[in-house]
Structures are given as C-alpha cells and as structure tokens.
Design a protein around this motif. Sequence first.
Motif, PDB file in Angstrom:
ATOM      1  N   VAL A 153       0.832  -1.199   0.000  1.00  0.00           N
ATOM      2  CA  VAL A 153       0.000   0.000   0.000  1.00  0.00           C
ATOM      3  C   VAL A 153       0.870   1.254   0.000  1.00  0.00           C
ATOM      4  CG1 VAL A 153      -1.639   1.349   1.378  1.00  0.00           C
ATOM      5  CG2 VAL A 153      -1.996  -1.115   1.067  1.00  0.00           C
ATOM      6  N   ALA A 154       1.898   1.294   0.852  1.00  0.00           N
ATOM      7  CA  ALA A 154       2.780   2.450   0.936  1.00  0.00           C
ATOM      8  C   ALA A 154       3.499   2.690  -0.384  1.00  0.00           C
ATOM      9  CB  ALA A 154       3.776   2.264   2.070  1.00  0.00           C
ATOM     10  N   ALA A 155       3.995   1.613  -0.993  1.00  0.00           N
ATOM     11  CA  ALA A 155       4.685   1.757  -2.274  1.00  0.00           C
ATOM     12  C   ALA A 155       3.732   2.247  -3.352  1.00  0.00           C
ATOM     13  CB  ALA A 155       5.305   0.415  -2.673  1.00  0.00           C
ATOM     14  N   PHE A 156       2.516   1.733  -3.345  1.00  0.00           N
ATOM     15  CA  PHE A 156       1.504   2.125  -4.335  1.00  0.00           C
ATOM     16  C   PHE A 156       1.147   3.604  -4.197  1.00  0.00           C
ATOM     17  CE2 PHE A 156      -3.144   2.365  -5.337  1.00  0.00           C
ATOM     18  CZ  PHE A 156      -3.058   2.149  -6.706  1.00  0.00           C
ATOM     19  N   LEU A 157       1.001   4.073  -2.967  1.00  0.00           N
ATOM     20  CA  LEU A 157       0.636   5.470  -2.720  1.00  0.00           C
ATOM     21  C   LEU A 157       1.839   6.402  -2.758  1.00  0.00           C
ATOM     22  CD1 LEU A 157      -1.976   5.089   0.173  1.00  0.00           C
ATOM     23  CD2 LEU A 157      -2.405   5.404  -2.275  1.00  0.00           C
ATOM     24  N   GLU A 158       3.028   5.825  -2.875  1.00  0.00           N
ATOM     25  CA  GLU A 158       4.271   6.610  -2.904  1.00  0.00           C
ATOM     26  C   GLU A 158       4.431   7.451  -1.641  1.00  0.00           C
ATOM     27  OE1 GLU A 158       5.413   7.921  -7.123  1.00  0.00           O
ATOM     28  OE2 GLU A 158       3.215   7.852  -7.205  1.00  0.00           O
ATOM     29  N   VAL A 159       4.218   6.796  -0.500  1.00  0.00           N
ATOM     30  CA  VAL A 159       4.441   7.410   0.801  1.00  0.00           C
ATOM     31  C   VAL A 159       5.492   6.587   1.549  1.00  0.00           C
ATOM     32  CG1 VAL A 159       2.111   8.384   0.917  1.00  0.00           C
ATOM     33  CG2 VAL A 159       2.556   6.110   1.887  1.00  0.00           C
ATOM     34  N   ALA A 160       5.946   7.117   2.665  1.00  0.00           N
ATOM     35  CA  ALA A 160       6.938   6.405   3.465  1.00  0.00           C
ATOM     36  C   ALA A 160       6.356   5.090   3.976  1.00  0.00           C
ATOM     37  CB  ALA A 160       7.368   7.284   4.633  1.00  0.00           C
ATOM     38  N   PRO A 161       7.204   4.117   4.284  1.00  0.00           N
ATOM     39  CA  PRO A 161       6.692   2.867   4.868  1.00  0.00           C
ATOM     40  C   PRO A 161       5.891   3.149   6.131  1.00  0.00           C
ATOM     41  CG  PRO A 161       8.995   2.639   4.256  1.00  0.00           C
ATOM     42  CD  PRO A 161       8.668   4.094   4.099  1.00  0.00           C
ATOM     43  N   PHE A 162       4.916   2.299   6.379  1.00  0.00           N
ATOM     44  CA  PHE A 162       4.112   2.443   7.589  1.00  0.00           C
ATOM     45  C   PHE A 162       5.007   2.258   8.819  1.00  0.00           C
ATOM     46  CE2 PHE A 162       0.744   1.969   4.620  1.00  0.00           C
ATOM     47  CZ  PHE A 162      -0.394   2.498   5.214  1.00  0.00           C
ATOM     48  N   PRO A 163       4.791   3.070   9.862  1.00  0.00           N
ATOM     49  CA  PRO A 163       5.510   2.837  11.116  1.00  0.00           C
ATOM     50  C   PRO A 163       5.052   1.519  11.737  1.00  0.00           C
ATOM     51  CG  PRO A 163       3.845   4.543  11.388  1.00  0.00           C
ATOM     52  CD  PRO A 163       3.889   4.207   9.932  1.00  0.00           C
ATOM     53  N   ARG A 164       5.403   1.290  12.945  1.00  0.00           N
ATOM     54  CA  ARG A 164       5.066   0.023  13.606  1.00  0.00           C
ATOM     55  C   ARG A 164       3.607  -0.371  13.364  1.00  0.00           C
ATOM     56  NH1 ARG A 164       4.910  -0.996  20.157  1.00  0.00           N
ATOM     57  NH2 ARG A 164       3.940  -3.059  20.061  1.00  0.00           N
ATOM     58  N   VAL A 165       3.415  -1.621  12.969  1.00  0.00           N
ATOM     59  CA  VAL A 165       2.079  -2.117  12.630  1.00  0.00           C
ATOM     60  C   VAL A 165       1.660  -3.181  13.641  1.00  0.00           C
ATOM     61  CG1 VAL A 165       0.700  -3.344  10.928  1.00  0.00           C
ATOM     62  CG2 VAL A 165       2.369  -1.637  10.180  1.00  0.00           C
ATOM     63  N   ASP A 166       0.595  -2.933  14.356  1.00  0.00           N
ATOM     64  CA  ASP A 166      -0.016  -3.928  15.237  1.00  0.00           C
ATOM     65  C   ASP A 166      -1.265  -4.453  14.559  1.00  0.00           C
ATOM     66  OD1 ASP A 166       1.854  -3.542  17.330  1.00  0.00           O
ATOM     67  OD2 ASP A 166       0.794  -1.720  17.918  1.00  0.00           O
ATOM     68  N   ARG A 167      -1.497  -5.752  14.671  1.00  0.00           N
ATOM     69  CA  ARG A 167      -2.672  -6.335  14.028  1.00  0.00           C
ATOM     70  C   ARG A 167      -3.940  -5.777  14.663  1.00  0.00           C
ATOM     71  NH1 ARG A 167      -2.593 -12.636  13.388  1.00  0.00           N
ATOM     72  NH2 ARG A 167      -0.790 -12.028  12.159  1.00  0.00           N
ATOM     73  N   ARG A 168      -4.895  -5.384  13.827  1.00  0.00           N
ATOM     74  CA  ARG A 168      -6.139  -4.783  14.311  1.00  0.00           C
ATOM     75  C   ARG A 168      -7.333  -5.621  13.863  1.00  0.00           C
ATOM     76  NH1 ARG A 168      -5.159   0.723  15.048  1.00  0.00           N
ATOM     77  NH2 ARG A 168      -2.975   0.972  15.626  1.00  0.00           N
ATOM     78  N   VAL A 169      -8.331  -5.683  14.702  1.00  0.00           N
ATOM     79  CA  VAL A 169      -9.630  -6.221  14.322  1.00  0.00           C
ATOM     80  C   VAL A 169     -10.629  -5.086  14.495  1.00  0.00           C
ATOM     81  CG1 VAL A 169     -11.431  -7.909  14.805  1.00  0.00           C
ATOM     82  CG2 VAL A 169      -9.019  -8.549  15.053  1.00  0.00           C
ATOM     83  N   VAL A 170     -11.211  -4.650  13.385  1.00  0.00           N
ATOM     84  CA  VAL A 170     -12.056  -3.465  13.388  1.00  0.00           C
ATOM     85  C   VAL A 170     -13.437  -3.807  12.849  1.00  0.00           C
ATOM     86  CG1 VAL A 170     -12.308  -1.103  12.524  1.00  0.00           C
ATOM     87  CG2 VAL A 170     -10.037  -2.001  13.056  1.00  0.00           C
ATOM     88  N   ASN A 171     -14.467  -3.321  13.504  1.00  0.00           N
ATOM     89  CA  ASN A 171     -15.847  -3.440  13.011  1.00  0.00           C
ATOM     90  C   ASN A 171     -16.291  -4.887  12.848  1.00  0.00           C
ATOM     91  OD1 ASN A 171     -18.229  -2.126  12.270  1.00  0.00           O
ATOM     92  ND2 ASN A 171     -17.783  -2.316  10.090  1.00  0.00           N
TER      93      ASN A 171
END
Length: 230
Positions: free
Chosen positions: A171-189
């Motif tokens: 996603v970050a490469a596709f949007l041409e933004v910096a890599p995501f910072p620390r990623v914790d697994r989320r369960v949303v909705n």
Amino acid sequence: ALDVYLREHPQVCMPSSVKEVHYFDDDAHFARGADYTIYHGFFEPRASDRAVGEATPYYMYWEPVAARIHRYNPAMKFILLLRNPVSRAYSHWNMEVKKQRETMPFEEAVRTERERLRESTPLQHRRRAYAERGCYSVQLRRIWALFPAAQTLVLRSEDFRADPVPVLAKVAAFLEVAPFPRVDRRVVNAMPYEAPMSEGARDFLQQAFASEVDELERMLGWDLSGWRAR
C-alpha cells in the motif's frame, strides 16, 4: 482496518469527520450538479501529507461512480480489498440484521436476492445485494475501462487479515508514501454471528460463485482455491 492504518500514517490525510464519505455514490447530488467544494470540505490536509483519500466500499459497486471519479480526477488511485464472496455475503447480511434492516434468514435472502433486487430497478440495491456485491470481475472491469490497471492495487482481505505488514508495504509503495511505522494487528468493526452459515446457503453460494472465482483467477493471476474450500 485499512482505514485505521491509513489514518495513522504521517503522510496520509483521511476524512476528519467520517470514515465513508459517500460523495461519488450520491445520485441526488450529481443530479443537481457536482459541487466538489462539498467533497473537499471533508479533508484537512497537512503540509506533510503526500496522499489524500477515503474509504467508501460502495464506490466499487455503484455503477456510475467510476465515471464520476474519472471526471473529477483521472489520476485517482484505487485500493481494492477483495474478500471471499461467500463469507462477504454472510458478513453483509449479518450487519444488516444487527442494524435491524433485515429480517429474512440468510439462505432465503440469497436464494431470493434477484427477485428482491428487482424492487430497486433501474437502480442497484444498496443493502440487499449480498451476493451481487461479490461479483468482483464486473466491478473491476468497470474501473479498468476508465483507469489504467497500474492505478489500482487489488488485494485479498484474507492476506491482510493474516499478516498486515507485507500488505501495508504494498500500500505504501503504491501510494508513494513512506513505509508504515510500527504495525499492530487490528480487528475493526467485527460483529459477532448468532450462528455459522448453514450448509445449504454455503453450497448455494459456492455454486453461484464458481464461474466468478474462475474468472477472477484469470484476471488477477491469483490462486483462489481457498475460496472454493469448505
């Protein structure tokens, strides 16, 4: 969950007041004439932002949307998360039940879906298209007819749920933004289910989606054997 991750990215601006803007699928608004100042009012970009976006799943399904977005910005990028259409249909129905907008049992709802959808003809049905919204190949072709495939990133929800780190790197490469910072697994909705899907409903939907899954494998070069499994 992807919306949550994007909101936390230091170079991405998402809507400040809502998750789903529903601007481009607002038929009444476009009948009056597009006023993009209304759309822009949902965003408060910072000087550091390199991407501005939103998360409205209906955009992929609602037929006039791709053309409306193309008129607005032909350079728009799309991130499309595809979930097993059988489990997607059950999740959709479960949400409608929880919101007290559906009283029909799931198996009856999907078996009678085409008849129920005729009620909204010539428009599409926003809430009862449990199976129809899983016909991704038609929706992808509608977008690709107007936008280059390079402006779309098509991902599997199952991959994202299993391990978000490599998916967010894409996603970050596709949007041409910096890599995501620390990623914790989320369960949303995530809404609890009263009971598992019936075998009858699962058999019906797997047969209904068999050719669709075959077509998606050809279009995307994916191995979707997991979507065929019980």
